[in-house]
Design a protein around this motif. Sequence first.
Motif, PDB file in Angstrom:
ATOM      1  N   LEU A   3       1.095  -1.015  -0.055  1.00  0.00           N
ATOM      2  CA  LEU A   3       0.202  -0.590   0.222  1.00  0.00           C
ATOM      3  C   LEU A   3       0.733   1.503   0.293  1.00  0.00           C
ATOM      4  O   LEU A   3       1.823   1.748   0.552  1.00  0.00           O
ATOM      5  N   ASP A   4       1.008   2.224  -1.004  1.00  0.00           N
ATOM      6  CA  ASP A   4       1.587   3.593  -1.125  1.00  0.00           C
ATOM      7  C   ASP A   4       1.049   4.215  -0.962  1.00  0.00           C
ATOM      8  O   ASP A   4      -0.385   4.676  -1.498  1.00  0.00           O
ATOM      9  N   LEU A   5       0.642   5.105   0.276  1.00  0.00           N
ATOM     10  CA  LEU A   5      -0.061   6.519   0.681  1.00  0.00           C
ATOM     11  C   LEU A   5       0.819   7.979   0.654  1.00  0.00           C
ATOM     12  O   LEU A   5       1.478   8.139   1.803  1.00  0.00           O
ATOM     13  N   VAL A   6       1.770   7.506   0.335  1.00  0.00           N
ATOM     14  CA  VAL A   6       3.287   8.613  -0.290  1.00  0.00           C
ATOM     15  C   VAL A   6       2.220   9.720  -0.389  1.00  0.00           C
ATOM     16  O   VAL A   6       1.201  10.174  -1.644  1.00  0.00           O
ATOM     17  N   SER A  25       3.790  -4.265   2.997  1.00  0.00           N
ATOM     18  CA  SER A  25       4.435  -3.409   2.757  1.00  0.00           C
ATOM     19  C   SER A  25       3.786  -1.669   2.590  1.00  0.00           C
ATOM     20  O   SER A  25       2.990  -2.309   1.974  1.00  0.00           O
ATOM     21  N   LEU A  26       4.522  -1.026   3.475  1.00  0.00           N
ATOM     22  CA  LEU A  26       3.129   0.475   4.336  1.00  0.00           C
ATOM     23  C   LEU A  26       4.411   1.079   3.114  1.00  0.00           C
ATOM     24  O   LEU A  26       5.496   0.967   4.497  1.00  0.00           O
ATOM     25  N   PHE A  27       3.518   2.073   2.594  1.00  0.00           N
ATOM     26  CA  PHE A  27       4.255   3.409   2.220  1.00  0.00           C
ATOM     27  C   PHE A  27       3.882   4.529   3.258  1.00  0.00           C
ATOM     28  O   PHE A  27       2.938   4.705   2.993  1.00  0.00           O
ATOM     29  N   LEU A  28       4.541   5.484   3.908  1.00  0.00           N
ATOM     30  CA  LEU A  28       4.145   6.657   4.783  1.00  0.00           C
ATOM     31  C   LEU A  28       4.394   7.976   4.061  1.00  0.00           C
ATOM     32  O   LEU A  28       4.495   8.945   5.278  1.00  0.00           O
ATOM     33  N   THR A  29       5.939   7.480   3.739  1.00  0.00           N
ATOM     34  CA  THR A  29       6.660   8.506   3.244  1.00  0.00           C
ATOM     35  C   THR A  29       6.134   9.971   2.892  1.00  0.00           C
ATOM     36  O   THR A  29       4.683  10.453   2.362  1.00  0.00           O
ATOM     37  N   LEU A  52       8.622   5.212   6.694  1.00  0.00           N
ATOM     38  CA  LEU A  52       7.987   6.584   7.122  1.00  0.00           C
ATOM     39  C   LEU A  52       9.411   7.464   6.738  1.00  0.00           C
ATOM     40  O   LEU A  52       9.062   8.792   7.976  1.00  0.00           O
ATOM     41  N   ASP A  53      10.488   7.674   5.399  1.00  0.00           N
ATOM     42  CA  ASP A  53      10.661   8.556   5.589  1.00  0.00           C
ATOM     43  C   ASP A  53       9.642   9.820   5.855  1.00  0.00           C
ATOM     44  O   ASP A  53       8.624   9.557   5.388  1.00  0.00           O
ATOM     45  N   ASN A  54      10.927  10.831   5.899  1.00  0.00           N
ATOM     46  CA  ASN A  54      10.244  12.356   5.791  1.00  0.00           C
ATOM     47  C   ASN A  54       8.936  12.571   6.209  1.00  0.00           C
ATOM     48  O   ASN A  54       7.846  13.029   5.535  1.00  0.00           O
ATOM     49  N   ASN A  55       9.120  12.645   7.842  1.00  0.00           N
ATOM     50  CA  ASN A  55       8.443  13.086   8.332  1.00  0.00           C
ATOM     51  C   ASN A  55       8.373  13.929   9.061  1.00  0.00           C
ATOM     52  O   ASN A  55       9.843  14.495   9.572  1.00  0.00           O
ATOM     53  N   ASP A  56       7.664  13.858  10.307  1.00  0.00           N
ATOM     54  CA  ASP A  56       7.979  14.823  11.404  1.00  0.00           C
ATOM     55  C   ASP A  56       7.867  14.052  12.635  1.00  0.00           C
ATOM     56  O   ASP A  56       7.536  15.193  14.261  1.00  0.00           O
ATOM     57  N   ILE A  57       8.929  12.651  12.569  1.00  0.00           N
ATOM     58  CA  ILE A  57       8.493  12.693  14.214  1.00  0.00           C
ATOM     59  C   ILE A  57       9.608  12.261  14.477  1.00  0.00           C
ATOM     60  O   ILE A  57      10.471  12.360  14.304  1.00  0.00           O
ATOM     61  N   GLU A  58       9.361  12.492  16.147  1.00  0.00           N
ATOM     62  CA  GLU A  58      10.680  12.648  16.908  1.00  0.00           C
ATOM     63  C   GLU A  58      10.838  11.435  17.701  1.00  0.00           C
ATOM     64  O   GLU A  58      12.013  11.326  18.369  1.00  0.00           O
TER      65      GLU A  58
END
Length: 103
Positions: A3-6, A25-29, A52-58
């Motif tokens: 599932l691509d939710l980029v 596979s899950l893409f949440l970029t 989870l690339d390119n997000n605002d995760i701390e």
Amino acid sequence: RRLDLVNTNLSGKLSDLNLNQGLRSLFLTGNNLTSEDLRQLTLPNSIRFLDLDNNDIEDLVGFRFPKKLRTLSLKNNDDITNAERKRIRKIARRRGFKVRFGT
């Protein structure tokens, strides 16, 4: 199975996702996802690759890692501290999955 939710602007909406148990596979970029968003997400245990690339995760405190996870990608989440990276790497070693940081 994939599932691509980029770049779909999912921040604040993850609790509404109904993910299939067969998903691998899950893409949440690029969704501006935060640590709080991830705490609300329930992933199927069938997930093997999570992007989870390119997000605002701390941090991933309270995040439920899928049991079959093999690769977790957290590239370009610049707010993750070195201490949190170390903690995540320790979890990855214990559970047997790879974790990717960096740019």
